[in-house]
Design a protein around this motif. Structure first.
Motif, PDB file in Angstrom:
ATOM      1  N   ASN A 203      33.681 -71.161  48.635  1.00 31.19           N
ATOM      2  CA  ASN A 203      33.944 -72.048  49.517  1.00 31.19           C
ATOM      3  C   ASN A 203      32.759 -73.278  49.575  1.00 31.19           C
ATOM      4  OD1 ASN A 203      36.428 -71.093  50.935  1.00 31.19           O
ATOM      5  ND2 ASN A 203      34.918 -69.445  51.763  1.00 31.19           N
ATOM      6  N   LYS A 204      31.682 -72.904  48.956  1.00 36.80           N
ATOM      7  CA  LYS A 204      30.740 -73.905  48.698  1.00 36.80           C
ATOM      8  C   LYS A 204      30.421 -74.515  47.268  1.00 36.80           C
ATOM      9  CE  LYS A 204      25.570 -73.896  49.459  1.00 36.80           C
ATOM     10  NZ  LYS A 204      24.251 -72.937  49.623  1.00 36.80           N
ATOM     11  N   LEU A 205      31.401 -74.180  46.407  1.00 36.80           N
ATOM     12  CA  LEU A 205      31.349 -74.774  44.965  1.00 36.80           C
ATOM     13  C   LEU A 205      32.776 -75.253  44.745  1.00 36.80           C
ATOM     14  CD1 LEU A 205      32.594 -72.425  43.115  1.00 36.80           C
ATOM     15  CD2 LEU A 205      30.501 -71.405  43.330  1.00 36.80           C
ATOM     16  N   PHE A 206      32.716 -76.030  43.753  1.00 38.52           N
ATOM     17  CA  PHE A 206      34.223 -76.600  43.183  1.00 38.52           C
ATOM     18  C   PHE A 206      33.855 -77.103  41.616  1.00 38.52           C
ATOM     19  CE2 PHE A 206      32.270 -80.251  45.132  1.00 38.52           C
ATOM     20  CZ  PHE A 206      32.462 -81.436  44.341  1.00 38.52           C
ATOM     21  N   ILE A 207      35.048 -76.984  41.096  1.00 38.38           N
ATOM     22  CA  ILE A 207      34.878 -77.574  39.581  1.00 38.38           C
ATOM     23  C   ILE A 207      35.893 -78.784  39.343  1.00 38.38           C
ATOM     24  CG2 ILE A 207      35.643 -76.511  37.391  1.00 38.38           C
ATOM     25  CD1 ILE A 207      35.054 -73.630  38.226  1.00 38.38           C
ATOM     26  N   VAL A 208      35.104 -79.694  38.395  1.00 38.77           N
ATOM     27  CA  VAL A 208      35.684 -80.778  38.116  1.00 38.77           C
ATOM     28  C   VAL A 208      35.770 -80.648  36.378  1.00 38.77           C
ATOM     29  CG1 VAL A 208      35.846 -83.356  38.058  1.00 38.77           C
ATOM     30  CG2 VAL A 208      34.727 -81.898  40.070  1.00 38.77           C
ATOM     31  N   ALA A 209      37.086 -80.859  35.873  1.00 45.07           N
ATOM     32  CA  ALA A 209      37.355 -80.629  34.414  1.00 45.07           C
ATOM     33  C   ALA A 209      38.020 -81.919  34.014  1.00 45.07           C
ATOM     34  CB  ALA A 209      38.277 -79.345  34.217  1.00 45.07           C
ATOM     35  N   VAL A 210      37.424 -82.864  33.056  1.00 49.10           N
ATOM     36  CA  VAL A 210      38.172 -83.799  32.437  1.00 49.10           C
ATOM     37  C   VAL A 210      38.171 -83.756  30.739  1.00 49.10           C
ATOM     38  CG1 VAL A 210      37.941 -86.190  32.083  1.00 49.10           C
ATOM     39  CG2 VAL A 210      37.366 -85.423  34.469  1.00 49.10           C
ATOM     40  N   GLY A 211      39.321 -83.728  30.278  1.00 46.21           N
ATOM     41  CA  GLY A 211      39.295 -83.984  28.796  1.00 46.21           C
ATOM     42  C   GLY A 211      40.717 -83.399  28.343  1.00 46.21           C
ATOM     43  N   ASN A 212      40.799 -83.427  27.002  1.00 45.43           N
ATOM     44  CA  ASN A 212      42.041 -82.974  26.356  1.00 45.43           C
ATOM     45  C   ASN A 212      42.147 -81.585  26.453  1.00 45.43           C
ATOM     46  OD1 ASN A 212      44.216 -82.840  24.839  1.00 45.43           O
ATOM     47  ND2 ASN A 212      43.394 -83.809  23.008  1.00 45.43           N
ATOM     48  N   LEU A 213      42.676 -81.009  27.664  1.00 51.66           N
ATOM     49  CA  LEU A 213      42.630 -79.475  28.173  1.00 51.66           C
ATOM     50  C   LEU A 213      44.118 -79.379  28.305  1.00 51.66           C
ATOM     51  CD1 LEU A 213      39.520 -79.837  30.342  1.00 51.66           C
ATOM     52  CD2 LEU A 213      39.707 -78.260  28.249  1.00 51.66           C
ATOM     53  N   ASP A 214      44.338 -78.084  28.124  1.00 47.77           N
ATOM     54  CA  ASP A 214      45.588 -77.444  28.700  1.00 47.77           C
ATOM     55  C   ASP A 214      45.494 -76.739  30.201  1.00 47.77           C
ATOM     56  OD1 ASP A 214      48.577 -76.273  28.504  1.00 47.77           O
ATOM     57  OD2 ASP A 214      47.269 -74.484  28.893  1.00 47.77           O
ATOM     58  N   LYS A 215      46.255 -76.965  31.066  1.00 44.06           N
ATOM     59  CA  LYS A 215      46.074 -76.666  32.383  1.00 44.06           C
ATOM     60  C   LYS A 215      45.899 -75.276  32.662  1.00 44.06           C
ATOM     61  CE  LYS A 215      47.694 -77.330  37.324  1.00 44.06           C
ATOM     62  NZ  LYS A 215      48.625 -77.995  38.087  1.00 44.06           N
ATOM     63  N   GLN A 216      47.049 -74.746  31.865  1.00 43.26           N
ATOM     64  CA  GLN A 216      47.254 -73.196  32.168  1.00 43.26           C
ATOM     65  C   GLN A 216      45.915 -72.493  31.464  1.00 43.26           C
ATOM     66  OE1 GLN A 216      49.424 -71.993  34.155  1.00 43.26           O
ATOM     67  NE2 GLN A 216      48.483 -69.878  33.852  1.00 43.26           N
ATOM     68  N   ASP A 217      45.692 -73.028  30.247  1.00 44.43           N
ATOM     69  CA  ASP A 217      44.353 -72.326  29.709  1.00 44.43           C
ATOM     70  C   ASP A 217      43.005 -72.488  30.598  1.00 44.43           C
ATOM     71  OD1 ASP A 217      43.051 -71.245  27.482  1.00 44.43           O
ATOM     72  OD2 ASP A 217      42.105 -73.233  27.093  1.00 44.43           O
ATOM     73  N   LEU A 218      43.010 -73.593  31.110  1.00 40.71           N
ATOM     74  CA  LEU A 218      41.577 -73.833  32.104  1.00 40.71           C
ATOM     75  C   LEU A 218      41.798 -72.993  33.377  1.00 40.71           C
ATOM     76  CD1 LEU A 218      39.167 -75.708  32.546  1.00 40.71           C
ATOM     77  CD2 LEU A 218      40.881 -77.340  34.016  1.00 40.71           C
ATOM     78  N   TYR A 219      43.094 -72.833  33.897  1.00 37.95           N
ATOM     79  CA  TYR A 219      43.032 -71.865  34.933  1.00 37.95           C
ATOM     80  C   TYR A 219      42.811 -70.390  34.509  1.00 37.95           C
ATOM     81  CZ  TYR A 219      45.360 -69.579  38.894  1.00 37.95           C
ATOM     82  OH  TYR A 219      45.882 -68.723  39.998  1.00 37.95           O
ATOM     83  N   GLN A 220      43.166 -69.909  33.303  1.00 35.29           N
ATOM     84  CA  GLN A 220      43.111 -68.628  33.124  1.00 35.29           C
ATOM     85  C   GLN A 220      41.417 -68.193  32.583  1.00 35.29           C
ATOM     86  OE1 GLN A 220      44.624 -65.877  33.180  1.00 35.29           O
ATOM     87  NE2 GLN A 220      46.630 -67.104  33.668  1.00 35.29           N
TER      88      GLN A 220
END
Lengths: 430, 454
Positions: A203-220
């Motif tokens: 609850n204190k952290l979060f992630i930001v991702a930008v680029g040519n990425l596949d959402k499902q792959d990132l999730y996993q």
């Protein structure tokens, strides 16, 4: 006369923004908030943010978060020694870095998409399994102390420190997140290791991702790597900016060929409806000041303006000069001018033009986009960053005029240089 | 293979469009203006960069700093935007940002970014600035003051005095050809006639490259550039194209100097050599880049010996690619408590640099791969990539840049050894130490900071 005031500082964008054509989304990975913007860029940037910044530790620990995060990315992990970690990163052009500021800290991955898997392996390993090797940490600490000494030789950095002192004495921001020579010297590898553990709370952290990425792959990838983070209730501190109406002057004697003058003044919070009108108004003021100080009267080579996107926001003006008295008077004169005479539709349109171009400009860089989204999330909600272009287009002259008058109720001054140059001079009273 | 074919015909068919890569196109106007278009449709912006082969290299003692001063005057008003305020006002109307003008060793470049719908207006705006500056005497006096302020501001940094002295020691009486900032007494004596002479001599279409990068179609972009710049002509009789810069005099022996400054909170060790250039030893310039990258890697022998040992906070070796004798630099931030030991270790490392085991095959392979990754990163942000292209155009050739990665891949261990032996090991150098006066006395720096066998 109308043209005289229609000046915008076109050397840089007025406001940083994440995007003007958003595809940004947010999703949750078993308790971890993820902000994701897919792009076609070849460079990928991912940051894990930790909330709290200087409110996370005591003033005498200044620099501990910055050093702990940097140690995680460079001093070795269970899988890699420090040397192996750095070598592997270099082999694939992977850049791991970390920083802590007033309101947050982050660990960052920057790599090209071809080597994303290698980059992610290093990123997740550094976050999950840093070992804080004592010898490595001591070297890092020595370099941090040298860096602190070096900042002491940089007049721009020194002026900023004086401005922060003028604005935030006796508040959490009186703590320098990079630490001082004294506080850094007192930190041990054990201190860093213990402190680092306290940052990990879903609850204190979060992630930001930008680029040519596949959402499902990132999730996993996130689920696999970070699902073991603990989770407990967390409420971020929201310190209130001090309100002042005085005209305090903070000085430091320094024998330099040019003196440095800075002003600091209150500004609206990022989530305030007045924020965007104030930013545009202040950018207009900065443009006028540039014209006056550099182009018209040649009082300064490098006048600048900035609104600090902090939880406790302030706006700053600054310049190097051989005529500090004249520069202070000019800063006050230009401020009073826009407050008394206001802005025009044409001027506003120019500021909007610059801003729109600036928002696209930032979109070229994946790192700039993660920074904007992350900072907006810290200050309220990442969607503010996405919405800024629309909010800018909605700004009216009336809103700008009100904002520049309402928030600036006092002005504090900072001066670095030869004190003889301002002897007997009282800075202009707001 | 396609790239090489395209390059081989670049000079022969200059006035036709040449496809250099998938998204880079070249053409030359009849007036000599070279053009590049970099297509990038990711954001609706266009960056314009016009670069002239006019920099410090063109200067003499008598006119040092005047090319930079002229560059400032281009921003002071022109026939279409008479005052600097008018010029700034128009920039706001067009949504121009990131505008800057820089004079460096071998070029003067002016660039900005704006929304793509203002592309044609942006070209006209740039044309007004570079072709029709008013060179008003009142503005000239103001810009002299700005130039003076710029030097004063830079001199507040501790390293400024070190850099100035290094240039003086390294280049001798030709230092004016490396210092774009120039000399304040020369700048203060500048006249409008001098500015006009510089404009006529250097700021002409046959001495310029215009790069358009962003959300444009290259065919359309070339047409629009031609419509705005096609009638620009170099003054009759201008023979700048045939001008040959005098060669820099090689160092004959090592030189040492100490710069004591209270601004120096931490000491800085700076060693410079005269390196290769893209005219006389182009293959060494590729070796220089690979060698620098290897030594700057975290686990290189150099960094291990200095950083991991705690003798220094940072160390960086570099080579600046230039057409006229690029400098090689080794800059170290010694641990203030171990300055002497750090310098001794630097000397030991320099003596080892051409040993077969000083660098590994893996380091060479990594360097080559990472240089390719760096290329990908540079191309990812078009607004800065256009400046990369114009830099290579002035300091080498466009062919040099376009074949750069192929040539890096050809660099062998033998090439690296030859580079070290030719330019670094046992070669004359200049070595400077920036240090606080108190620390200088405390550690008796003058006792050990003196010539050694490198």
């Amino acid at each position: 006369m109308k043209r005289k005031i229609l000046w915008v500082c076109f050397m840089m964008a007025g406001i940083c923004s994440a995007t003007a054509q958003t595809t940004t989304t947010s999703f949750n990975v078993n308790g971890i908030k993820v902000i994701f913007k897919p792009t076609q860029k070849k460079v990928i940037n991912i940051r894990i943010y930790f909330r709290g910044g200087v409110t996370n530790y005591k003033p005498e620990q200044a620099g501990i978060e910055n050093l702990a995060l940097q140690a995680a990315t460079s001093c070795g992990t269970k899988k890699y020694t420090g040397v192996a970690l750095r070598d592997t990163a270099e082999r694939y052009g992977v850049q791991l870095s970390a920083e802590s500021a007033y309101d947050y800290g982050y660990i960052q991955l920057n790599c090209i998409s071809m080597y994303f898997n290698q980059g992610w392996d290093l990123f997740s390993e550094a976050i999950n399994n840093p070992v804080f090797d004592e010898a490595e940490v001591n070297l890092l600490k020595t370099r941090a102390i040298t860096g602190s000494q070096r900042r002491g030789s940089d007049p721009d950095a020194q002026l900023f420190a004086l401005q922060m002192k003028a604005a935030f004495e006796n508040t959490p921001y009186a703590t320098d997140p990079l630490g001082t020579e004294q506080t850094l010297a007192g930190l041990s590898a054990g201190d860093l290791k213990n402190y680092y553990k306290t940052l990990f709370n879903k609850n204190k952290l979060f992630i930001v991702a930008v680029g040519n990425l596949d959402k499902q792959d990132l999730y996993q990838k996130i689920l696999y790597a970070f699902d073991n983070f603990p989770s407990s209730p967390y409420t971020a501190d929201n310190p209130k900016a001090p309100a002042w109406t005085d005209n305090k002057l903070v000085t430091e004697q320094k024998n330099l060929k040019a003196n440095y003058v800075g002003a600091v003044m209150p500004a609206p919070e990022f989530t305030s409806a007045d924020y965007v009108p104030f930013r545009l108004a202040f950018a207009g003021l900065g443009g006028n000041l540039y014209r006056t100080l550099r182009t018209q009267y040649h009082l300064s080579y490098d006048p600048w303006d900035n609104v600090l996107d902090y939880k406790m926001p302030v706006a700053m003006l600054g310049a190097s000069t051989n005529n500090p008295k004249q520069v202070m008077l000019a800063m006050m004169r230009e401020l009073k001018y826009v407050q008394n005479n206001g802005y025009s539709e044409e001027w506003l349109q120019h500021l909007k033009n610059i801003y729109v171009a600036g928002s696209y400009f930032d979109e070229q860089s994946s790192a700039a986009v993660t920074q904007s989204l992350g900072r907006a999330e810290i200050l309220g909600n990442w969607q503010y960053a996405d919405d800024l272009p629309q909010l800018v287009n909605m700004v009216t002259v009336d809103q700008m005029n009100k904002a520049i008058n309402f928030y600036i109720t006092g002005l504090r001054w900072a001066y670095l240089g030869n004190l003889d140059a301002i002897e007997g001079f009282r800075p202009p009273v707001y | 293979m396609f790239l090489l074919l395209a390059l081989s015909s670049l000079c022969l068919k200059a006035q036709e469009v040449q496809k250099l890569t998938d998204n880079i196109f070249a053409k030359q106007l009849p007036n000599g203006l070279q053009m590049l278009v970099v297509e990038d449709h990711s954001v609706p912006l266009v960056t314009l960069d016009i670069t002239f082969k006019a920099g410090a290299i063109n200067q003499t003692r008598a006119d040092q700093g005047l090319i930079g001063l002229y560059g400032q005057m281009m921003m002071r008003g022109n026939k279409n935007y008479v005052t600097a305020s008018d010029f700034g006002y128009r920039a706001g109307a067009l949504g121009i940002l990131g505008s800057n003008r820089v004079t460096s060793e071998e070029n003067t470049t002016y660039y900005f970014t704006l929304p793509k719908e203002n592309f044609a207006d942006g070209l006209a705006y740039m044309s007004s600035a570079v072709r029709f500056p008013l060179l008003n005497p009142v503005d000239l006096e103001k810009e002299k003051q700005t130039a003076s302020d710029m030097v004063k501001q830079k001199s507040t940094l501790a390293t400024f005095a070190l850099n100035v002295e290094m240039d003086r020691q390294l280049w001798g009486d030709q230092a004016c050809r490396k210092n774009a900032l120039g000399d304040s007494s020369v700048i203060n004596g500048a006249t409008v006639e001098m500015m006009d002479a510089i404009k006529s001599k250097y700021f002409n279409p046959d001495n310029a490259l215009l790069v358009v990068g962003g959300d444009v179609d290259h065919e359309d972009a070339f047409k629009q550039v031609e419509a705005v710049f096609g009638d620009w002509q170099t003054p009759a009789g201008n023979d700048q194209g045939q001008w040959i810069a005098p060669e820099f005099k090689p160092l004959s022996q090592p030189k040492y100097f100490i710069v004591a400054s209270e601004l120096a909170r931490t000491p800085v060790l700076d060693i410079h050599w005269q390196g290769p250039d893209t005219r006389k030893d182009v293959s060494a310039t590729y070796a220089a880049d690979i060698f620098s990258y290897i030594l700057n890697q975290n686990s290189s022998r150099l960094r291990t010996a200095l950083i991991q040992s705690g003798l220094a906070a940072s160390v960086s070796i570099g080579y600046l690619t230039l057409k006229h004798t690029g400098p090689i630099s080794l800059i170290v931030s010694p641990n203030p408590a171990k300055v002497k030991e750090c310098i001794e270790e630097v000397n030991r490392q320099l003596a080892l640099m051409d040993n077969d085991d000083y660098i590994t095959d893996a380091e060479i392979a990594t360097a080559k791969r990472v240089m390719q990754i760096r290329d990908v990163r540079e191309e990812d942000v078009t607004s800065t990539f256009v400046r990369t292209l114009s830099f290579w155009w002035s300091s080498a050739t466009l062919d040099y840049y376009l074949t750069y990665l192929d040539n890096l891949n050809k660099v062998s261990r033998a090439d690296l050894k030859q580079y070290v032996d030719t330019y670094i090991k046992n070669q004359p150098y200049c070595e400077g130490l920036l240090i606080d006066p108190g620390l200088r006395a405390e550690i008796k720096a003058d006792d050990f900071f003196r010539p050694a066998n490198k």
